[in-house]
Design an enzyme around this catalytic site. Sequence first.
Site, short mmCIF file in Angstrom:
data_model
loop_
_atom_site.label_atom_id
_atom_site.label_comp_id
_atom_site.label_asym_id
_atom_site.label_seq_id
_atom_site.Cartn_x
_atom_site.Cartn_y
_atom_site.Cartn_z
N ASN A 113 0.84 -1.19 0.00
CA ASN A 113 0.00 0.00 0.00
C ASN A 113 0.87 1.25 0.00
O ASN A 113 1.98 1.25 0.53
CB ASN A 113 -0.95 0.00 1.21
N ARG A 114 0.35 2.27 -0.64
CA ARG A 114 0.97 3.60 -0.59
C ARG A 114 -0.15 4.63 -0.36
O ARG A 114 -0.28 5.60 -1.09
CB ARG A 114 1.78 3.89 -1.86
N PHE A 117 -1.45 8.23 4.40
CA PHE A 117 -2.17 8.88 5.52
C PHE A 117 -3.44 9.59 5.02
O PHE A 117 -3.72 10.73 5.41
CB PHE A 117 -1.28 9.88 6.26
N ASN A 144 -3.21 6.51 16.70
CA ASN A 144 -1.96 6.57 15.96
C ASN A 144 -1.90 7.89 15.21
O ASN A 144 -2.80 8.21 14.43
CB ASN A 144 -1.89 5.38 15.00
N SER A 180 6.10 5.10 8.43
CA SER A 180 5.43 4.81 7.17
C SER A 180 6.34 5.21 6.01
O SER A 180 6.93 6.29 6.02
CB SER A 180 4.11 5.59 7.07
N ASN A 182 5.24 5.97 3.12
CA ASN A 182 4.37 6.59 2.12
C ASN A 182 4.18 8.10 2.31
O ASN A 182 3.39 8.70 1.59
CB ASN A 182 3.01 5.89 2.13
N THR A 183 4.87 8.69 3.27
CA THR A 183 4.93 10.15 3.41
C THR A 183 6.38 10.55 3.24
O THR A 183 7.26 10.06 3.96
CB THR A 183 4.40 10.60 4.78
N LYS A 222 6.21 3.75 16.82
CA LYS A 222 6.16 2.67 15.84
C LYS A 222 7.32 2.81 14.87
O LYS A 222 7.49 3.88 14.26
CB LYS A 222 4.83 2.67 15.09
N THR A 250 6.61 -4.15 13.85
CA THR A 250 7.08 -3.04 13.04
C THR A 250 5.99 -2.60 12.08
O THR A 250 4.94 -3.22 11.96
CB THR A 250 8.30 -3.46 12.18
N ASN A 251 6.34 -1.54 11.35
CA ASN A 251 5.51 -1.06 10.24
C ASN A 251 5.80 -1.92 9.00
O ASN A 251 6.44 -2.97 9.10
CB ASN A 251 5.83 0.42 9.98
N GLY A 273 2.14 -8.25 5.42
CA GLY A 273 1.72 -9.64 5.28
C GLY A 273 2.88 -10.59 5.52
O GLY A 273 3.90 -10.24 6.13
N GLY A 302 3.13 -9.70 9.62
CA GLY A 302 3.12 -11.05 9.07
C GLY A 302 2.46 -12.10 9.93
O GLY A 302 2.73 -13.29 9.77
N SER A 324 -2.99 -7.29 7.93
CA SER A 324 -3.03 -7.99 6.64
C SER A 324 -3.53 -9.42 6.78
O SER A 324 -4.18 -9.94 5.87
CB SER A 324 -1.64 -7.98 5.99
#
Length: 344
Positions: A113-114, A117, A144, A180, A182-183, A222, A250-251, A273, A302, A324
């Site tokens: 995923n991207r 936020f 969070n 994350s 993705n930022t 995190k 973890t993330n 996952g 996972g 996941s």
Amino acid sequence: MTDRYSLLRPWLFCLDPEQAHNLTLSNLDRAQRWGLLERLVSKPIADPHTLCGITFPNPVGLAAGLDKDGKHIDALAALGFGFLEIGTVTPRPQPGNPKPRMFRLTEAQAIINRMGFNNDGVDACVARVRRSQFWQQGGVLGMNIGKNASTPIEDAASDYILAMEAVYEIASYITVNISSPNTQNLRALQGEDMLRSLLGDLDEARKRLSDRYGVRKPLFLKIAPDLDTADINLIADLLMEFGIDAIIATNTTIARDAVQGMQHGEESGGLSGAPVRAASTQVIKTLKARLGNNLPIIGVGGILSGADAREKMMAGASLVQIYSGLIYRGPDLVTECAKALRQP
């Protein structure tokens, strides 16, 4: 509910992943409102764990990311979780990254995923939390928090403080998400100088909020699975220095070794996952070796079976979170993990 989910999953997997995600949560809401979930889902496992002054009804929680805006709290709580973590929320609303931004890698039981936020802003989320029966009845609910994409990384602390101020009264605990992928530049906050500065600012803000509300709320951090041992040890030392209460490990990962050659395997974003299981467990082991019993660890990454949950606890985690795994295994995973971890 296993047989029902095994029938539904092929149909859901024909849909765009983000569309399937939203549809599933909407249907869970309906089932909860109509009183159906309690008939379909096993009774929650009672196995209390006390951590950071909080009593968790059982050690299996929902990881942040599945319900970013607190829109589905009561339905998710009905699945038997010991606690929920909502978010990541940011001070101001933001749409997140362009679609498509979520991809299944079914062969690997993984997701990339991207999202970036995407959320309605912290104030809207807090209002929803207050309306939820779960919160009103004293359920354990973590918030969070993150920074807005438009906020320069050097001003990140101001966003985290704004978000912490907004959620402080309603949160059982507050998680600071600096991991994350993705930022843009967010993971730079895991470096020594920036992390020291951020933790110092958050510590001062929490002292002010503790005085205002008459209660010291636990603060968690995190981190990513893509850190070497020296970085992990440095973070562990800083957390103890600044009185952070727990660490979530973890993330998602930016590594792609486990999914090379698979459809969508080269998409940018965070991989979650099954492929992240070993890396997150190794981070937990490294943290445990450094921290001992001085700071609790929440294991996530996972977990697709009760055995995976036990592995995290054996590595040194005090609680676990799943996300996941729900996509691939369905709601029965919650009960399976809780049973696997139940203390004799």
